[in-house]
Design an enzyme around this catalytic site. Structure first.
Site, short mmCIF file in Angstrom:
data_model
loop_
_atom_site.label_atom_id
_atom_site.label_comp_id
_atom_site.label_asym_id
_atom_site.label_seq_id
_atom_site.Cartn_x
_atom_site.Cartn_y
_atom_site.Cartn_z
N ARG A 101 5.29 -21.04 5.97
CA ARG A 101 6.32 -20.91 7.00
C ARG A 101 6.94 -19.52 6.94
NH1 ARG A 101 11.63 -19.59 6.83
NH2 ARG A 101 12.89 -20.52 8.43
N HIS A 132 7.81 -14.01 8.85
CA HIS A 132 8.12 -12.64 8.45
C HIS A 132 6.94 -11.67 8.54
CE1 HIS A 132 12.10 -13.88 7.35
NE2 HIS A 132 11.60 -14.85 6.61
#
Length: 118
Positions: free
Chosen positions: A78, A83
């Site tokens: 995730r 990111h």
């Protein structure tokens, strides 16, 4: 089981079902997957949701690392998708879809069923 954890498990289960629905009209074929940008983004977004739900479960009850295989790597995925969105590998996501998602679905179903029996 804590009601919040049950809700997050249901979120995971429903999200996996959503991902499965993206492949109802054509076979699970990697070459078709990589050509469909909308499907790829939808899958990635749903993997983010699964990772966030697992993260919340682990924050509420760390013993779930023993109940959900690869719980920590799910959360890490995730974070990676969010990111490092510009370097997400289609091959890695595909591997997760084919290999790891069915296992997670089975584990979540078992946890939910176990909870219903109590």
């Amino acid at each position: 089981m804590d009601k919040r954890i049950e809700k997050w498990l249901l979120d995971i289960y429903e999200t996996i079902k959503s991902i499965e629905s993206y492949f109802e009209d054509e076979p699970k074929d990697f070459s078709l997957y990589v050509k469909n940008e909308m499907r790829k983004k939808a899958v990635e977004r749903n993997l983010e949701i699964i990772g966030e739900a697992v993260n919340r479960i682990l924050n509420q009850d760390p013993t779930f690392t023993k109940k959900i295989s690869d719980a920590r790597p799910i959360v890490d995925l995730r974070n990676y998708i969010i990111h490092s969105y510009d370097s997400v590998s289609d091959e890695n996501i595909w591997s997760i879809l084919i290999t790891h998602l069915p296992k997670l679905k089975t584990e979540v179903e078992a946890l939910l069923n176990e909870n219903l029996q109590k």
